[in-house]
Scaffold this active site. Structure first.
Site, PDB file in Angstrom:
ATOM      1  N   ARG A   1      14.617  -7.214  17.318  1.00  9.37           N
ATOM      2  CA  ARG A   1      14.116  -7.040  15.906  1.00  9.37           C
ATOM      3  C   ARG A   1      12.980  -8.065  15.640  1.00  9.37           C
ATOM      4  O   ARG A   1      12.279  -7.892  14.800  1.00  9.37           O
ATOM      5  CB  ARG A   1      15.377  -7.221  15.119  1.00  9.37           C
ATOM      6  CG  ARG A   1      15.040  -7.354  13.674  1.00  9.37           C
ATOM      7  CD  ARG A   1      16.453  -7.118  12.387  1.00  9.37           C
ATOM      8  NE  ARG A   1      17.679  -7.673  12.965  1.00  9.37           N
ATOM      9  CZ  ARG A   1      17.712  -9.014  13.077  1.00  9.37           C
ATOM     10  NH1 ARG A   1      16.859 -10.037  12.809  1.00  9.37           N
ATOM     11  NH2 ARG A   1      18.990  -9.127  13.478  1.00  9.37           N
TER      12      ARG A   1
ATOM     13  N   TYR B   1       0.594   6.898  -3.759  1.00 11.47           N
ATOM     14  CA  TYR B   1       1.737   7.917  -3.195  1.00 11.47           C
ATOM     15  C   TYR B   1       2.853   7.945  -4.136  1.00 11.47           C
ATOM     16  O   TYR B   1       3.133   7.086  -4.546  1.00 11.47           O
ATOM     17  CB  TYR B   1       1.555   7.529  -1.694  1.00 11.47           C
ATOM     18  CG  TYR B   1       3.068   7.973  -1.049  1.00 11.47           C
ATOM     19  CD1 TYR B   1       3.110   9.357  -0.895  1.00 11.47           C
ATOM     20  CD2 TYR B   1       3.943   7.124  -0.607  1.00 11.47           C
ATOM     21  CE1 TYR B   1       4.143   9.820  -0.342  1.00 11.47           C
ATOM     22  CE2 TYR B   1       5.169   7.725  -0.007  1.00 11.47           C
ATOM     23  CZ  TYR B   1       5.201   9.276   0.039  1.00 11.47           C
ATOM     24  OH  TYR B   1       6.317   9.850   0.756  1.00 11.47           O
TER      25      TYR B   1
ATOM     26  N   ASP C   1      -3.120  -0.253   0.136  1.00 10.96           N
ATOM     27  CA  ASP C   1      -2.664   0.586   1.008  1.00 10.96           C
ATOM     28  C   ASP C   1      -4.045   1.491   1.640  1.00 10.96           C
ATOM     29  O   ASP C   1      -4.604   2.199   0.995  1.00 10.96           O
ATOM     30  CB  ASP C   1      -1.948   1.482   0.396  1.00 10.96           C
ATOM     31  CG  ASP C   1      -1.372   2.750   1.179  1.00 10.96           C
ATOM     32  OD1 ASP C   1      -1.866   3.173   2.204  1.00 10.96           O
ATOM     33  OD2 ASP C   1      -0.173   2.979   0.777  1.00 10.96           O
TER      34      ASP C   1
ATOM     35  N   LYS D   1       0.454   8.485   9.698  1.00 12.67           N
ATOM     36  CA  LYS D   1      -0.697   9.292   9.245  1.00 12.67           C
ATOM     37  C   LYS D   1      -1.556   9.275  10.302  1.00 12.67           C
ATOM     38  O   LYS D   1      -1.542   9.597  11.402  1.00 12.67           O
ATOM     39  CB  LYS D   1      -1.236   8.888   8.040  1.00 12.67           C
ATOM     40  CG  LYS D   1      -0.209   8.912   6.879  1.00 12.67           C
ATOM     41  CD  LYS D   1       0.896   9.609   6.600  1.00 12.67           C
ATOM     42  CE  LYS D   1       1.795   9.520   5.625  1.00 12.67           C
ATOM     43  NZ  LYS D   1       2.915  10.516   5.483  1.00 12.67           N
TER      44      LYS D   1
END
Ligand SMILES: Cc1ncc(COP(=O)(O)O)c(C=O)c1O
Length: 377
Positions: A46, A98, A167, A192
């Site tokens: 992690r 978004y 973004d 994406k």
């Protein structure tokens, strides 16, 4: 080194143990220690993982950033960046974001006391005041392809002492590098274009500010929205062809936008590459090309819904940025969570993620669907 070379080599030296040319998928949660605290820089996945580390180094370099952080999704990256601010802080966001980002801001953070102002793409700089701590923008925006002047927003934010996050999912660092334009943090859904093949969900954030980076590293480990080694490796592989894919996405999108512009069945086309687009000049200044996303208004909701169900090559699906072309109706799909907002996507808006197939096939498929749409109207 140039962008294309760094996309293939940065952070990806041949594996010292075996000579493997591609970075191995270090599918491990933990690492042996010779004595307490004596390890090779990795103690728990992690906190850090060598495959994820390679991705973080490579993608940070492509964004002209010193520090990069991988996340399990774009929303994981956004959530983590949001922990840089606190309840009571004022956040200015572009209103054409978004749908999932709008949902997170308005339905998760808003009720906790974070104060949001959603501004039009031309009004973001003007909405910033001395109480603003964070400014959140996309450019081009999702789904209307509006263009936000990143440098103007960064100047206004810095004058007020606020941090700017961009973004950059739609543009990718191949076409636009927000940190070079004055932004403080760049965020991605690697799901994406960066992954590029619709086969993973991932996110990323990068910065050049050491204080922000230290906090993001702490938050990445504390909140734990990290990508697994295999997904990190898939993004790393996607990055190698990003430049080539984006060239073709842009080329095809331009041709599709021009085709749609001439059609009687289409009310309006949104593509920053069209000279008549209101953000064309700003986009030409801050991007090296105009991207692979195109939106347009069909004559009615029925026309929009009929059309997207009729295309054959264009698959009716959410998401974007893969090699294959996708078509959707944002109002009912990707942006359903903004349908109660004053700036909801128009119901007859169709969004295209233009893939890298033969553009002749793509145009022919759209044309057939449009003709049948007009015939049944
Ligand atoms: C512009 C933009 N940002 C962020 C996200 C969220 O990314 P993810 O789906 O990887 O969580 C999306 C997803 O569609 C997006 O289009």
């Amino acid at each position: 080194m140039d962008f294309e070379t760094r996309a293939i080599h940065e952070g990806q030296e041949p594996d010292p143990a075996t000579g493997a040319v591609t970075v191995p998928i270090y599918q491990t949660s933990t690492y042996v220690q010779d004595a307490v605290g004596e390890h090779k820089g990795f103690d728990y996945s992690r906190t850090a993982n060598p495959t994820r580390r390679a991705l973080e180094i490579c993608l940070a370099s492509l964004e002209s950033a010193e520090y990069g952080f991988g996340f399990s999704s774009g929303m994981g990256a956004t959530t983590t960046v949001m922990h840089l601010v606190a309840p009571g802080d004022r956040i200015v966001a572009v209103n054409d974001v978004y749908g999932g980002t709008y949902r997170l801001f308005s339905k998760v953070y808003g009720p906790k006391g974070y104060e949001f102002e959603f501004a039009g793409h031309d009004d973001v700089a003007g909405a910033i005041d001395e109480r603003t701590r964070l400014v959140w923008i996309e450019s081009p925006t999702n789904p209307l392809l509006n263009v936000v002047d990143i440098r103007a927003v960064a100047d206004a934010a810095h004058a007020a002492g606020a941090v700017v996050a961009v973004d950059n999912t739609f543009a990718t660092p191949y076409l636009q590098r927000p940190l070079e334009l004055g932004a403080d943090i760049v965020v991605h859904s690697t799901t994406k274009y960066l992954g590029g093949h619709s086969d993973l969900v991932g996110g990323f954030a990068a910065t050049n500010d050491p204080t922000v980076a230290e906090r993001l590293a702490f938050l990445q480990n504390s909140l734990g929205a990290v990508p697994g080694p295999f997904d990190s490796w898939l993004v790393l592989r996607g990055l190698k062809t990003l430049a080539l894919r984006m060239q073709r996405h842009c080329e095809n999108a331009r041709a599709v936008a021009e085709f749609l512009t001439g059609r009687a069945e289409v009310e309006q086309v949104f593509y920053p590459g069209l000279p008549g687009h209101p953000g064309h000049e700003i986009a030409a200044r801050q991007m090296s090309d105009f991207g692979g996303m195109v939106s347009f208004l069909a004559a009615s909701v029925e026309e929009a819904e009929g059309l997207v169900a009729r295309t054959k090559i264009w698959k009716l699906a959410e998401s974007l940025g893969g090699v294959e072309s996708l078509i959707e109706v944002p109002y009912a799909m990707t942006h359903a969570s903004t349908s109660d907002a004053p700036f909801a996507a128009p119901e007859n808006l169709v969004r295209l993620s233009v893939g890298i197939e033969s553009v002749d096939d793509l145009v022919a498929d759209l044309e057939a669907a449009l003709v049948r749409s007009a015939a049944t109207a």
